[in-house]
Scaffold this active site. Structure first.
Site, PDB file in Angstrom:
ATOM      1  N   SER A   1     -16.396 -17.046  46.805  1.00 22.14           N
ATOM      2  CA  SER A   1     -15.805 -18.129  47.598  1.00 22.14           C
ATOM      3  C   SER A   1     -16.710 -18.614  48.730  1.00 22.14           C
ATOM      4  O   SER A   1     -16.241 -18.918  49.834  1.00 22.14           O
ATOM      5  CB  SER A   1     -14.428 -17.714  48.133  1.00 22.14           C
ATOM      6  OG  SER A   1     -13.546 -17.457  47.053  1.00 22.14           O
TER       7      SER A   1
ATOM      8  N   GLY B   1     -19.883 -20.103  42.918  1.00 23.18           N
ATOM      9  CA  GLY B   1     -19.164 -20.548  41.724  1.00 23.18           C
ATOM     10  C   GLY B   1     -18.536 -21.917  41.968  1.00 23.18           C
ATOM     11  O   GLY B   1     -19.200 -22.949  41.901  1.00 23.18           O
ATOM     12  N   GLY B   2     -17.255 -21.925  42.294  1.00 22.77           N
ATOM     13  CA  GLY B   2     -16.483 -23.175  42.421  1.00 22.77           C
ATOM     14  C   GLY B   2     -17.174 -24.246  43.251  1.00 22.77           C
ATOM     15  O   GLY B   2     -17.207 -25.420  42.857  1.00 22.77           O
TER      16      GLY B   2
ATOM     17  N   GLU C   1     -20.979  -9.260  44.666  1.00 23.61           N
ATOM     18  CA  GLU C   1     -19.846 -10.157  44.461  1.00 23.61           C
ATOM     19  C   GLU C   1     -18.554  -9.343  44.412  1.00 23.61           C
ATOM     20  O   GLU C   1     -18.178  -8.841  43.341  1.00 23.61           O
ATOM     21  CB  GLU C   1     -20.011 -10.918  43.149  1.00 23.61           C
ATOM     22  CG  GLU C   1     -21.203 -11.833  43.129  1.00 23.61           C
ATOM     23  CD  GLU C   1     -20.935 -13.069  42.287  1.00 23.61           C
ATOM     24  OE1 GLU C   1     -21.148 -14.167  42.790  1.00 23.61           O
ATOM     25  OE2 GLU C   1     -20.465 -12.924  41.150  1.00 23.61           O
TER      26      GLU C   1
ATOM     27  N   HIS D   1     -22.018 -10.389  35.517  1.00 19.83           N
ATOM     28  CA  HIS D   1     -20.997 -11.046  36.344  1.00 19.83           C
ATOM     29  C   HIS D   1     -19.656 -10.360  36.113  1.00 19.83           C
ATOM     30  O   HIS D   1     -19.360  -9.912  35.007  1.00 19.83           O
ATOM     31  CB  HIS D   1     -20.918 -12.527  35.972  1.00 19.83           C
ATOM     32  CG  HIS D   1     -20.086 -13.311  36.930  1.00 19.83           C
ATOM     33  ND1 HIS D   1     -18.712 -13.343  36.846  1.00 19.83           N
ATOM     34  CD2 HIS D   1     -20.427 -14.064  38.005  1.00 19.83           C
ATOM     35  CE1 HIS D   1     -18.252 -14.095  37.834  1.00 19.83           C
ATOM     36  NE2 HIS D   1     -19.263 -14.547  38.546  1.00 19.83           N
TER      37      HIS D   1
ATOM     38  N   GLY E   1     -13.517 -16.766  43.175  1.00 19.05           N
ATOM     39  CA  GLY E   1     -12.586 -17.795  42.718  1.00 19.05           C
ATOM     40  C   GLY E   1     -11.221 -17.708  43.380  1.00 19.05           C
ATOM     41  O   GLY E   1     -10.274 -18.372  42.945  1.00 19.05           O
TER      42      GLY E   1
ATOM     43  N   ASN F   1     -23.428 -20.869  39.908  1.00 18.66           N
ATOM     44  CA  ASN F   1     -22.930 -20.412  38.607  1.00 18.66           C
ATOM     45  C   ASN F   1     -21.867 -21.402  38.148  1.00 18.66           C
ATOM     46  O   ASN F   1     -20.763 -21.419  38.685  1.00 18.66           O
ATOM     47  CB  ASN F   1     -22.329 -18.997  38.781  1.00 18.66           C
ATOM     48  CG  ASN F   1     -21.621 -18.518  37.526  1.00 18.66           C
ATOM     49  OD1 ASN F   1     -21.776 -19.095  36.450  1.00 18.66           O
ATOM     50  ND2 ASN F   1     -20.848 -17.449  37.672  1.00 18.66           N
ATOM     51  N   TRP F   2     -22.223 -22.222  37.156  1.00 18.34           N
ATOM     52  CA  TRP F   2     -21.294 -23.265  36.705  1.00 18.34           C
ATOM     53  C   TRP F   2     -20.160 -22.693  35.853  1.00 18.34           C
ATOM     54  O   TRP F   2     -19.223 -23.406  35.535  1.00 18.34           O
ATOM     55  CB  TRP F   2     -22.035 -24.305  35.889  1.00 18.34           C
ATOM     56  CG  TRP F   2     -23.011 -25.151  36.645  1.00 18.34           C
ATOM     57  CD1 TRP F   2     -23.556 -24.915  37.891  1.00 18.34           C
ATOM     58  CD2 TRP F   2     -23.579 -26.388  36.198  1.00 18.34           C
ATOM     59  NE1 TRP F   2     -24.416 -25.926  38.229  1.00 18.34           N
ATOM     60  CE2 TRP F   2     -24.453 -26.848  37.215  1.00 18.34           C
ATOM     61  CE3 TRP F   2     -23.452 -27.156  35.044  1.00 18.34           C
ATOM     62  CZ2 TRP F   2     -25.179 -28.034  37.106  1.00 18.34           C
ATOM     63  CZ3 TRP F   2     -24.171 -28.341  34.925  1.00 18.34           C
ATOM     64  CH2 TRP F   2     -25.026 -28.774  35.947  1.00 18.34           C
ATOM     65  N   LYS F   3     -20.294 -21.437  35.441  1.00 19.20           N
ATOM     66  CA  LYS F   3     -19.310 -20.833  34.516  1.00 19.20           C
ATOM     67  C   LYS F   3     -19.125 -21.773  33.315  1.00 19.20           C
ATOM     68  O   LYS F   3     -20.081 -22.386  32.876  1.00 19.20           O
ATOM     69  CB  LYS F   3     -18.002 -20.545  35.243  1.00 19.20           C
ATOM     70  CG  LYS F   3     -18.228 -19.815  36.564  1.00 19.20           C
ATOM     71  CD  LYS F   3     -16.993 -19.200  37.114  1.00 19.20           C
ATOM     72  CE  LYS F   3     -17.286 -18.631  38.486  1.00 19.20           C
ATOM     73  NZ  LYS F   3     -16.254 -17.781  38.992  1.00 19.20           N
TER      74      LYS F   3
ATOM     75  N   GLU G   1     -16.807 -11.457  35.663  1.00 17.99           N
ATOM     76  CA  GLU G   1     -16.012 -12.034  34.560  1.00 17.99           C
ATOM     77  C   GLU G   1     -16.512 -11.520  33.210  1.00 17.99           C
ATOM     78  O   GLU G   1     -15.721 -11.327  32.285  1.00 17.99           O
ATOM     79  CB  GLU G   1     -16.049 -13.577  34.636  1.00 17.99           C
ATOM     80  CG  GLU G   1     -15.215 -14.077  35.795  1.00 17.99           C
ATOM     81  CD  GLU G   1     -15.652 -15.406  36.387  1.00 17.99           C
ATOM     82  OE1 GLU G   1     -16.454 -16.122  35.763  1.00 17.99           O
ATOM     83  OE2 GLU G   1     -15.186 -15.716  37.501  1.00 17.99           O
TER      84      GLU G   1
END
Ligand code: PEP
Length: 244
Positions: free
Chosen positions: A208, A229-230, A162, A90, A168, A4-6, A92
């Protein structure tokens, strides 16, 4: 394994990413590999991966196919752009953009009708875990959301567990915590769709995930993959996760 590049990378960075990433995963046949860049990068991403096994996804979709919904993108538009997957619900999106289990269901149905595979996210917040309500929260998210699918629709989705406190933050759930939550989700699925569905639904862990913890998470039989993600933003790092 889904990345997930956000809200990261522009078009030229997208092309450059896949130039590095694809050779690193060209031998990886053990899993599906999905990258979910921002909407505007979808055509560049789809073009970049066209002769590889890597598949592209969106990060959200709205449920009407078209209309006066400024700023939204429909599932049929994702499909036309070449996306095979879409992340839905998600945390977010739930936290900053008011998404609920009910809208998650509508988006999921829209994606399925458009022929795009949904990755539907659920997960508890820190205070919910600390007050011992994790399973209750997961069951409620399931019951009010994707439990509304038909059995046939349900068989086509992937769930991502998640925990919000792990996204994150660098705080990964232990493999045991992830496995417990996945078991709770599988039990909820069994209660609604039967034991075969509970056993076979694919559940990704997200929060993470890094090259150095992916192996222990994937060692849990309940964990079928990861939503990253990151650590997916660097091609080398996402490739090490894919090739765990
Ligand atoms: C995510 O955004 O889905 C996620 C899991 O992020 P991170 O890996 O950075 O925690």
């Amino acid at each position: 394994m889904a990345g997930n590049w956000k809200m990261h990378k522009n078009i030229s960075e997208t092309t450059a990413y896949f130039e590095k990433f694809l050779p690193l995963v060209s031998e990886s046949k053990h899993c599906q590999i999905v990258a979910c860049p921002p909407f505007v990068n979808l055509p560049a991403a789809v073009d970049a991966v066209k002769s590889s096994r890597v598949e592209i996804g969106g990060q959200n979709c709205f449920w009407p196919n078209e209309g006066a919904y400024t700023g939204e993108v429909s599932a049929t538009m994702l499909k036309a752009a070449g996306a095979k997957w879409v992340i839905i619900g998600h945390s977010e999106r739930r936290q900053y953009f008011g998404e609920t289990d009910e809208t998650v269901l509508k988006r999921t149905v829209a994606a399925l009708e458009a022929g795009v595979n949904p990755i539907v996210c659920v997960g508890e917040r820190l205070e919910e875990r600390e007050s011992g309500r994790t399973n209750e929260v997961l069951e409620t998210q399931f019951r009010n959301g994707i439990a509304g699918l038909s059995p046939e629709q349900f068989s086509r989705i992937v769930i991502a567990y998640e925990p919000v406190w792990a996204i994150g933050t660098g705080k990964t759930a232990t493999p045991e915590i992830a496995a417990d939550a996945h078991r709770a989700l599988r039990d909820a699925v069994r209660g609604k769709f039967g034991s075969e569905a509970g056993n076979s639904v694919r559940i990704l862990y997200g929060g993470s995930v890094k090259p150095d913890n992916v192996k222990s998470l994937m060692a849990q039989p309940e964990v079928d993959g990861a939503l990253v993600g990151g650590a997916c933003l660097q091609p080398e790092s996402f490739a090490s996760i894919v090739n765990f």
